[in-house]
Design an enzyme around this catalytic site. Structure first.
Site, PDB file in Angstrom:
ATOM      1  N   GLU A  34       0.867  -1.163   0.000  1.00 49.20           N
ATOM      2  CA  GLU A  34       0.000   0.000   0.000  1.00 49.20           C
ATOM      3  C   GLU A  34       0.912   1.223   0.000  1.00 49.20           C
ATOM      4  O   GLU A  34       1.830   1.291   0.820  1.00 49.20           O
ATOM      5  CB  GLU A  34      -0.884  -0.010   1.259  1.00 49.20           C
ATOM      6  CG  GLU A  34      -1.869   1.134   1.213  1.00 49.20           C
ATOM      7  CD  GLU A  34      -2.815   1.200   2.406  1.00 49.20           C
ATOM      8  OE1 GLU A  34      -2.787   0.292   3.258  1.00 49.20           O
ATOM      9  OE2 GLU A  34      -3.566   2.190   2.460  1.00 49.20           O
ATOM     10  N   ARG A 261       5.483 -12.767   9.522  1.00 50.77           N
ATOM     11  CA  ARG A 261       6.171 -11.538   9.147  1.00 50.77           C
ATOM     12  C   ARG A 261       7.523 -11.451   9.843  1.00 50.77           C
ATOM     13  O   ARG A 261       7.750 -12.079  10.878  1.00 50.77           O
ATOM     14  CB  ARG A 261       5.318 -10.318   9.475  1.00 50.77           C
ATOM     15  CG  ARG A 261       5.089 -10.054  10.969  1.00 50.77           C
ATOM     16  CD  ARG A 261       4.478  -8.683  11.199  1.00 50.77           C
ATOM     17  NE  ARG A 261       3.333  -8.441  10.328  1.00 50.77           N
ATOM     18  CZ  ARG A 261       3.265  -7.394   9.501  1.00 50.77           C
ATOM     19  NH1 ARG A 261       4.241  -6.513   9.433  1.00 50.77           N
ATOM     20  NH2 ARG A 261       2.205  -7.213   8.753  1.00 50.77           N
ATOM     21  N   LYS A 271       4.630   0.743  10.144  1.00 51.91           N
ATOM     22  CA  LYS A 271       4.697   1.958   9.324  1.00 51.91           C
ATOM     23  C   LYS A 271       4.296   3.176  10.145  1.00 51.91           C
ATOM     24  O   LYS A 271       4.836   4.258   9.967  1.00 51.91           O
ATOM     25  CB  LYS A 271       3.723   1.843   8.149  1.00 51.91           C
ATOM     26  CG  LYS A 271       4.227   0.988   7.011  1.00 51.91           C
ATOM     27  CD  LYS A 271       3.211   1.102   5.873  1.00 51.91           C
ATOM     28  CE  LYS A 271       3.431   0.010   4.847  1.00 51.91           C
ATOM     29  NZ  LYS A 271       2.258  -0.125   3.967  1.00 51.91           N
TER      30      LYS A 271
HETATM   31  P1  ATP Z   1      -0.213  -1.826   6.501  1.00 52.94           P
HETATM   32  O1  ATP Z   1      -1.014  -2.815   5.681  1.00 52.94           O
HETATM   33  O2  ATP Z   1      -0.534  -1.794   7.932  1.00 52.94           O
HETATM   34  O3  ATP Z   1      -0.132  -0.479   5.888  1.00 52.94           O
HETATM   35  P2  ATP Z   1       1.993  -3.532   5.887  1.00 52.94           P
HETATM   36  O4  ATP Z   1       3.300  -3.558   6.588  1.00 52.94           O
HETATM   37  O5  ATP Z   1       1.170  -4.757   5.812  1.00 52.94           O
HETATM   38  O6  ATP Z   1       1.265  -2.337   6.529  1.00 52.94           O
HETATM   39  P3  ATP Z   1       1.797  -3.392   3.030  1.00 52.94           P
HETATM   40  O7  ATP Z   1       2.150  -2.267   2.152  1.00 52.94           O
HETATM   41  O8  ATP Z   1       0.393  -3.839   3.047  1.00 52.94           O
HETATM   42  O9  ATP Z   1       2.281  -2.994   4.467  1.00 52.94           O
HETATM   43  O10 ATP Z   1       2.757  -4.617   2.746  1.00 52.94           O
HETATM   44  C1  ATP Z   1       3.045  -5.101   1.459  1.00 52.94           C
HETATM   45  C2  ATP Z   1       3.407  -6.558   1.526  1.00 52.94           C
HETATM   46  O11 ATP Z   1       4.523  -6.744   2.367  1.00 52.94           O
HETATM   47  C3  ATP Z   1       2.267  -7.362   2.106  1.00 52.94           C
HETATM   48  O12 ATP Z   1       2.108  -8.532   1.327  1.00 52.94           O
HETATM   49  C4  ATP Z   1       2.717  -7.681   3.497  1.00 52.94           C
HETATM   50  O13 ATP Z   1       2.205  -8.893   3.926  1.00 52.94           O
HETATM   51  C5  ATP Z   1       4.245  -7.705   3.364  1.00 52.94           C
HETATM   52  N1  ATP Z   1       4.871  -7.331   4.624  1.00 52.94           N
HETATM   53  C6  ATP Z   1       4.678  -6.213   5.334  1.00 52.94           C
HETATM   54  N2  ATP Z   1       5.394  -6.223   6.471  1.00 52.94           N
HETATM   55  C7  ATP Z   1       6.086  -7.381   6.487  1.00 52.94           C
HETATM   56  C8  ATP Z   1       7.004  -7.991   7.398  1.00 52.94           C
HETATM   57  N3  ATP Z   1       7.361  -7.392   8.534  1.00 52.94           N
HETATM   58  N4  ATP Z   1       7.514  -9.194   7.076  1.00 52.94           N
HETATM   59  C9  ATP Z   1       7.153  -9.797   5.933  1.00 52.94           C
HETATM   60  N5  ATP Z   1       6.299  -9.285   5.041  1.00 52.94           N
HETATM   61  C10 ATP Z   1       5.759  -8.098   5.303  1.00 52.94           C
END
Ligand code: ATP
Ligand code: MG
Length: 563
Positions: A34, A261, A271
């Site tokens: 995102e 994660r 974030k």
């Molecule tokens: P949010 O959805 O709360 O804004 P997010 O960290 O999930 O935060 P995204 O932009 O949705 O951010 O993440 C993009 C991809 O990266 C998603 O598929 C998510 O599952 C993966 N991702 C995010 N954080 C991690 C992490 N700490 N370890 C592994 N994969 C991650």
């Protein structure tokens, strides 16, 4: 993306089964950030995983922005994310997509769900929705609007799109099961009114789809086979499948697979917290080398290959855990070790005057850039002069037991050069050692306490000539948080010493001409990079990582998961 020898991960096992069962005859993954923040090393894990699977199965991995929430999203983030993914070495070829490209299709699918009796427009307020939802132990209650007719629902949904209602006045929700033990299945929201401009579609839309609804359809539109996400979406999987099933989406439908994660000790990946650190000036910006963002790690001097190596080594697991920071540091050292030339630099200079050396005498000592493999890059000439600098910590006025470096009446060897004997110590008015008076010789003399049997030969220390060195600022970075598993309390958990500046450092003089981004090992001190702001007039280096190798400890602490 490198692959060391490791057992196959559960994800690869699942994919192999799907291919064997002919559920799919190809593999397609996607990386779906995102655009509401900068990418961090957790995202790198997801990038390496998704693009790595596509590579290994001769499949494809799409780059897709999950841009369904205009309020928090911005093109600044889109640009930085694309830059970071490219930097990591992932290639989406011509497959750059945005969920917002599918807004019209998503709207039509919602109309289809309404027509089939699987969705309705609800007038409950957000507070009422919470009351009706029930809890983990109590079932929810049906909304009074649940049995609206199809025509009324279609009409209201279209009017929502036209902007006839205020935010929060109505929303579209799925008609599933208010008594489901899974709260995500209790008539979840599909669309909400948001009178906000979107960074790509402008004011074209006044309603926006929810993540859970948009994600599965976006995957399906693109022909994704394995939609890999983090564990917190496990309970959302029934909804993911429900939407595609109720839409009668043709096979093969994408399959959601969850993995743990990445949590890295002494730092945070949220974030929201990263934004707070930046906005409250706890760090100097998104690329402050102490942050876990990819922009920061790049500035810190990590190579993309070291991050890929790290991600490969930690593998993927089904259970959440914290990874020790040593794993990352070890990968960085392993990656840099064969690539980076060795040079001499002194961070806290202590002046040494060599009394058996004349003012204008210069002697040259060739020093290989790769001591273990001298032909690799040849050598440069170290120039020895009457005044040199050594590291303040290599001298002790009153050496404790076990200290074998320089002290009064002791000797050490200067790296690549002569033996140095300390005869006299000069202190300033505050008692601080300000200068040493020494002599040099070509052979060891075996002075003082170094007749100690353990130290058969004098210790070797690094040095630079006073005349043939340049002054530089060197920044030493340490962990951002002082506790291994921070909760995000920025007032109490931040490490006050996460940045230590050495403004008086002295480097071999040719290092002034280094270009931003050039990396060196300063012998005995670590790996360093010429910073973005480095100039020959004001040399500025960052420490990437120390040389301390804690690999043994890591091995004792348990192994890696499968990759
Ligand atoms: P949010 O959805 O709360 O804004 P997010 O960290 O999930 O935060 P995204 O932009 O949705 O951010 O993440 C993009 C991809 O990266 C998603 O598929 C998510 O599952 C993966 N991702 C995010 N954080 C991690 C992490 N700490 N370890 C592994 N994969 C991650
Ligand atoms: Mg997310």
């Amino acid at each position: 993306m490198e692959s060391e020898d490791r057992p196959k991960s559960f994800i690869r096992t699942m994919i192999d089964e799907d291919l064997a069962d002919k559920r799919y005859d190809y593999v397609m993954t996607r990386f779906p950030p995102e655009p509401n923040g900068y990418l961090h090393i957790g995202h790198a894990k997801s990038i390496c995983l998704n693009f790595g699977l596509a590579r290994d199965y001769q499949g494809r991995c799409n780059m897709r922005f999950d841009d369904t929430n205009p309020v928090k999203e911005d093109v600044e983030y889109v640009d930085s994310i694309l830059n970071d993914v490219r930097w990591l070495g992932a290639d989406w070829e011509d497959r750059l997509y945005y969920a917002s490209d599918y807004f019209e299709k998503l709207f039509q699918c919602a109309e289809q769900l309404i027509t089939l009796g699987h969705a309705y427009v609800c007038d409950l307020s957000p507070a009422e929705v919470r009351q009706y939802r029930g809890t983990l132990t109590e079932p929810g209650r049906s909304s009074p609007w649940r049995d609206r007719g199809v025509d009324e629902n279609l009409d209201l949904f279209q009017r929502m799109r036209r902007g006839e209602f205020a935010e929060g006045e109505k929303f579209l929700r799925a008609k599933i099961d208010m008594s489901s033990p899974n709260l995500n299945m209790r008539d979840p929201a599909l669309y909400r009114i948001k009178k906000a401009a979107h960074h790509r579609t402008g004011d074209q839309w006044l309603i926006y789809p929810m993540y859970d609804y948009a994600h599965c359809i976006s995957d399906a539109i693109e022909g994704v086979t394995h939609s890999i996400c983090t564990l917190e979406f496990e309970d959302h999987r029934p909804l993911y499948d429900w939407v595609l099933e109720k839409l009668n989406w043709p096979a093969p439908r994408p399959r959601q697979i969850e993995f743990a994660r990445l949590n890295l000790e002494y730092t945070l990946m949220s974030k929201r917290k990263l934004l707070e650190l930046v906005k409250e000036n706890k760090v100097s910006g998104w690329d402050d080398p102490r942050l876990p963002t990819l922009a920061a790690l790049r500035r810190r001097g990590l190579t993309p290959s070291s991050i890929r190596l790290f991600c490969d080594r930690i593998g993927v697991a089904k259970k959440d855990s914290w990874i020790e920071i040593d794993w990352l540091e070890k990968a960085v050292r392993d990656d840099l070790n064969p690539l980076v030339p060795r040079v001499l630099a002194v961070l806290d200079p202590l002046k040494v005057v060599i009394e058996n050396w004349t003012d204008d005498k210069v002697e040259i000592f060739p020093a290989p850039f790769f001591p273990d493999d001298p032909p690799k890059m040849g050598s440069r000439d170290l120039k020895m002069t009457r005044e040199i600098y050594i590291e303040r910590s290599d001298f002790e006025l009153n050496p404790p037991k076990g200290f074998f470096r320089l002290a009064p009446d002791r000797e050490v060897r200067l790296r690549w050069a002569k033996y140095l004997h300390c005869h006299e110590v000069i202190t300033d008015s505050s008692g601080q050692v300000s200068e040493l008076r020494c002599t040099v010789s070509d052979e060891p003399r075996g002075l003082g306490a170094q007749s100690d049997k353990k130290a058969k030969r004098p210790a070797i220390i690094h040095w630079v000539s006073a005349q043939h060195s340049v002054k530089a600022t060197v920044r030493l970075y340490d962990r951002l948080f002082k506790i291994p598993r921070p909760t995000g309390d920025l007032d109490h958990e931040l490490n006050p010493d996460s940045l230590v500046e050495k403004p008086q450092a002295r480097l071999e003089e040719f290092l002034a001409d280094a270009k931003s981004g050039d990396r060196f090992q300063f012998e005995r001190l670590g790996y360093f990079i010429a910073d973005l702001d480095h100039t020959s007039a004001q040399p500025l280096f960052n420490r990437i990582v120390t040389l301390k190798d804690t690999w043994a400890k890591i091995k004792a602490g348990g192994g890696a998961a499968a990759s």
